[in-house]
Design an enzyme around this catalytic site. Structure first.
Site, PDB file in Angstrom:
ATOM      1  N   ASP A  51       2.993   4.835  -9.859  1.00 15.48           N
ATOM      2  CA  ASP A  51       2.342   4.985 -11.158  1.00 15.48           C
ATOM      3  C   ASP A  51       2.122   6.462 -11.483  1.00 15.48           C
ATOM      4  OD1 ASP A  51       0.248   5.497  -9.419  1.00 15.48           O
ATOM      5  OD2 ASP A  51      -1.048   3.888 -10.153  1.00 15.48           O
TER       6      ASP A  51
ATOM      7  N   ASP B 102       4.507   0.353  -7.606  1.00 19.58           N
ATOM      8  CA  ASP B 102       3.052   0.391  -7.702  1.00 19.58           C
ATOM      9  C   ASP B 102       2.532  -0.661  -8.669  1.00 19.58           C
ATOM     10  OD1 ASP B 102       2.025   2.246  -5.948  1.00 19.58           O
ATOM     11  OD2 ASP B 102       2.141   3.930  -7.339  1.00 19.58           O
TER      12      ASP B 102
ATOM     13  N   GLU C  93      -3.854  -0.075  -4.390  1.00 18.53           N
ATOM     14  CA  GLU C  93      -4.859   0.796  -3.815  1.00 18.53           C
ATOM     15  C   GLU C  93      -6.110   0.025  -3.430  1.00 18.53           C
ATOM     16  OE1 GLU C  93      -3.558   4.561  -6.702  1.00 18.53           O
ATOM     17  OE2 GLU C  93      -5.656   3.937  -6.606  1.00 18.53           O
TER      18      GLU C  93
ATOM     19  N   GLU D 184      -3.270   8.950   1.701  1.00 14.70           N
ATOM     20  CA  GLU D 184      -3.133  10.130   0.845  1.00 14.70           C
ATOM     21  C   GLU D 184      -4.335  11.048   0.986  1.00 14.70           C
ATOM     22  OE1 GLU D 184      -2.277  11.432  -3.812  1.00 14.70           O
ATOM     23  OE2 GLU D 184      -2.245   9.308  -3.243  1.00 14.70           O
TER      24      GLU D 184
END
Length: 275
Positions: free
Chosen positions: A44, A83, A115, A182
């Site tokens: 994304d 994503d 996520e 990340e």
């Protein structure tokens, strides 16, 4: 060799590093696939680097399907991971499965990525129960940028590191086949990697992860609105492109392009009959 969620696990078990890059179009994905990249993430991040948004929050499921399908058409061997954008899975388990299914059916994803940790374990479990491989994503999660207070390294305090570890274990237990980390301190990412049976893919998380991913415009110097610390520039393609665009413009304006070598001819007798 065709890469899948199963081969990613096999790479970890054999101690083989996994290479991933983002891509958002057919031509770029085809080049990456031919180069032997293991996985291609239709991130994304396209909101930033392709659509010019300040963040990823405005990206839609339709955006991801459009770009994902283009990437999939250019790939023969790499695993294509798409994503799940903001609010495509947070709202309910039903929405999560439905939208993940669309990314597979319409976007031709080989896996989806979302996520979050414990709070999305039910969604991960339901999506994997629908036979769709899921990659998790922890640490700096751009869809939560407002609650995180900006683009900051995550897991630096004892409490934050403990939560990150617990979330990673929860993501694995829910059925994810891999986990992106990340902006996580390298030592913490290495510790988490050692505790998980599934592979970790780092981006700003050090060399101890099982693999790495970068946004391709970052690593080629094509996007300079901002440059994260973790980005290594492998080529200055952006400068090459700007020079080529400028030279093209110059030749068009001075009349040197197109020349005879780049033009088509015709029979002069046919032309004379037109006058």
């Amino acid at each position: 060799m065709k890469q899948t969620a199963v081969t990613f696990l096999d790479h970890k078990q054999k101690g083989e590093k996994i290479s991933m890059l983002t891509a958002y179009d057919y031509s770029t994905a085809k080049l990456m696939d031919q180069a032997g990249v293991d996985g291609i993430l239709v991130g994304d991040s396209l909101g930033n680097v392709m659509l010019g948004y300040e963040d990823t929050l405005s990206v839609t499921v339709e955006d991801m399907i459009h770009h994902g399908a283009a990437v999939a058409r250019g790939v023969k061997n790499a695993l294509v991971v798409i994503d799940m954008p903001f609010l495509s899975y947070q709202t309910s388990v039903y929405d999560a499965v439905k939208n993940a299914g669309r990314l597979v059916k319409e976007g031709h994803a080989g896996a989806v990525k979302l996520e979050g940790g414990k709070e999305v374990a039910d969604q991960i479990r339901a999506i994997t129960n629908a036979s769709i491989p899921v990659m998790g994503h922890l640490g700096l999660t751009p869809q939560s940028i407002h609650t995180l207070g900006g683009y900051r390294v995550q897991g630096k305090t004892e409490a934050a590191a403990q939560k990150l570890l617990e979330d990673a274990l929860a993501v694995e237990e829910a059925g994810a086949f891999a986990l992106t980390l990340e902006c996580v301190p390298a030592k913490l990412a290495e510790l988490i990697t050692g505790k998980l049976g599934i592979p970790t893919i780092g981006i700003g998380a050090g060399a101890g992860c099982d693999g790495q991913v970068l946004v391709y415009q970052d690593m080629l110097g094509m996007f300079d609105d901002y440059t994260p610390k973790f980005v290594k520039r492998f080529a200055d393609v952006g400068e090459v492109m700007k020079n080529a665009f400028a030279e093209y413009s110059r030749q068009v304006k001075d009349g040197s392009f197109p020349d005879q070598a780049h033009s088509f001819g015709m029979d002069e007798e046919v032309l004379k009959k037109l006058y």
